[in-house]
Design an enzyme around this catalytic site. Structure first.
Site, mmCIF file in Angstrom:
data_model
loop_
_atom_site.group_PDB
_atom_site.id
_atom_site.type_symbol
_atom_site.label_atom_id
_atom_site.label_comp_id
_atom_site.label_asym_id
_atom_site.label_seq_id
_atom_site.Cartn_x
_atom_site.Cartn_y
_atom_site.Cartn_z
ATOM 1 N N LYS A 121 69.145 69.309 -37.764
ATOM 2 C CA LYS A 121 69.196 69.034 -38.646
ATOM 3 C C LYS A 121 70.630 69.665 -39.415
ATOM 4 C CE LYS A 121 68.166 64.566 -37.432
ATOM 5 N NZ LYS A 121 69.245 63.680 -37.378
ATOM 6 N N ASP A 122 70.328 70.963 -39.287
ATOM 7 C CA ASP A 122 71.349 72.227 -40.004
ATOM 8 C C ASP A 122 72.458 71.950 -39.349
ATOM 9 O OD1 ASP A 122 69.113 73.250 -41.412
ATOM 10 O OD2 ASP A 122 68.687 74.900 -39.739
#
Length: 507
Positions: free
Chosen positions: A57-58
């Site tokens: 999700k970065d």
């Protein structure tokens, strides 16, 4: 908000210098699960824990923020608010910290506590919603907050840039990694659906023979049911999906079908949907850790379970890639670690007993009681001046690296008490002779007690950590503070000893 994703993510390789931590997002490794692959087949792992905050999700967080900056929907200094099970929020916290945006994360109370702490550690505010309202509850709350305060809402579940960032980065990384040995299948779970949608689109364009396989919990077959999701006009879920049931895969399968996922299904990106049992997810997570050395969470185990089963059904020589979205550190307070003991088990105790030193089951020889040395007059005057300071009624003599000091300080902070803390291991006392004299002077003023911490209230000696805890537990502490004119509140703590680290509570 739905402008084309501004640029592919790439980061310098090896030991090159970086201008920002954001340059570390993406270009994650692919590793063969050599020991756990079925005979004659290969299951590869895309290790997204290599991202700076340890999850896939970065990529999403950086992509959505930079797309919003480019199209002008996010203004400088504007607060960002998003609903998330944790990993998107943690990625947003990284990006917002680096770029200077305040961040508010809305999260259902059922998600692991360590996620909240990581978010707050990075400077985000965390607003919890009742678990009974499920994922739709936190999405509705985030939208409500955005509308009320004029905050920017990335809308990860609907935003087309979600899949675009994964198509441009995650997907193309996979295409390059397997250019000389094409994949037979790519397997991923579904949270927002952005990862599988983006990777699926890249593989359909560059490796069309690869099957795109989505996983979901077997007890919550929202996608496989074929029952359509109800949407509001803006594409957000209008209601919980009727086939949703609670499941252990945090980050997977919210109680609605995100618009990103729905688009991928409608566009034929996803070829197959397979169910995964919660028990299998837990078992394979642990096996990945213990047999491959891959430290991952529950959803990673679930994805691997599906990928391995698929690989075993394919012809020999087949090659399957499983998405490993995050690290196991996000799951310490979940069932994944439920049988991991804090204390030594019998086998470990037996190892300890195999040699004579440093054993908990051996009674140490009693140390001779040391007489408190006569304090230097200058040090006594120094300690007396601190205790008698009329501007501060409570004085806390402590060590910066001391569990008892931390726990006593936590109680005072919970009571919102104003106090002066004197760190006897701080730079003012770094000179051994002077520091020793002050410690001796404090011991003399503490009735001959050489231990730390020592607490004085209104020039009167209260005692150490245990004295403070006992006074709180038996109700005397409020009266002591009132007599000294010290304002305080009652914290939500019944037993002050519960503030000690667990290993100290058992001694």
């Amino acid at each position: 908000m739905n402008a084309p994703f501004p640029r592919p993510l790439s980061r310098p390789q090896g030991s090159e210098r970086r201008g920002s931590v954001l340059e570390l997002v993406g270009d994650t490794p692919v590793v063969l699960a050599e020991k756990l692959s079925p005979p004659g087949r290969e299951v590869w792992l895309k290790l997204e824990s290599a991202n700076p905050m340890g999850s896939v999700k970065d990529r999403l967080a950086l992509g959505l923020i930079e797309a919003a900056e480019k199209d002008g929907s996010l203004k400088p200094g504007q607060t960002v608010v998003e609903a998330t099970s944790g990993n998107t929020g943690i990625g947003l916290a990284l990006v917002c910290a680096r770029k200077g945006y305040p961040l508010v994360i809305v999260m259902a109370e059922s998600f692991s506590v360590e996620r909240r702490k990581i978010l707050r550690y990075l400077g985000a505010k965390v607003v919890l919603t009742p678990a009974s309202l499920k994922g739709t509850g936190m999405v509705d709350k985030a939208r409500e907050l955005a509308e009320e305060h004029g905050w920017f809402l990335p809308r990860q579940f609907e935003n087309e840039n979600n899949e675009k960032v994964h198509e441009a980065t995650t997907g193309m990384e996979i295409v390059r990694a397997f250019a000389d040995a094409p994949l037979d299948a790519f397997v991923s779970g579904l949270g927002t659906g952005g990862t599988i949608a983006g990777v699926g689109r890249a593989l359909k364009a560059h490796m069309p023979s690869a099957r795109i396989v989505a996983c979901e919990p077997d007890n919550s077959p929202v996608l496989a049911s074929g029952v359509p999701q109800q949407y509001a006009e803006d594409g957000s879920p209008a209601a919980s999906h009727p086939r949703f049931r609670p499941h252990p895969m945090q980050g997977w399968a919210p109680d609605f079908i995100p618009a990103v996922t729905a688009r991928a299904i409608t566009d034929g990106v996803i070829d197959e949907i397979v169910p995964v049992a919660g028990a299998d997810a837990l078992a394979w997570s642990r096996r990945l850790a213990r047999e491959e050395g891959v430290f991952c969470g529950i959803t990673s185990g679930a994805t691997f379970a599906a990928a391995r089963q698929l690989a075993s059904e394919l012809p020999e020589g087949s090659r399957v890639l499983a998405m490993i979205p995050d690290t196991g550190e996000r799951y310490m307070t979940t069932p994944l670690f439920g049988d991991i003991e804090e204390d030594m088990n019998e086998a470990e105790i037996e190892i300890s007993r195999s040699t004579p030193g440093a054993r908990f089951d051996a009674t140490p020889a009693a140390a001779p009681s040391a007489a408190v040395p006569e304090a230097d007059k200058r040090a006594l005057a120094h300690v007396d001046a601190i205790i008698a300071d009329e501007t501060q009624s409570l004085v806390f003599f402590a060590l910066e690296w001391c569990e008892f000091c931390w726990s006593a300080q936590k109680l005072l902070d919970l009571m919102e008490v104003d106090y002066r803390i004197v760190h006897l291991d701080g730079p003012d006392y770094a000179d051994p002779a002077w520091g020793g004299d002050v410690r001796a002077a404090l011991a003399q003023r503490s009735g001959g007690t050489p231990t730390i911490p020592q607490i004085f209230v209104g020039t009167k000696h209260l005692g150490g950590a245990t004295d403070l805890f006992d006074a709180f537990n038996d109700g005397r502490l409020s009266g002591i503070f009132e007599d000294a004119g010290i304002a305080h509140k009652q914290p939500g703590v019944e037993n002050a000893y519960s503030l000690l680290p667990k290993w100290l509570q058992k001694r």
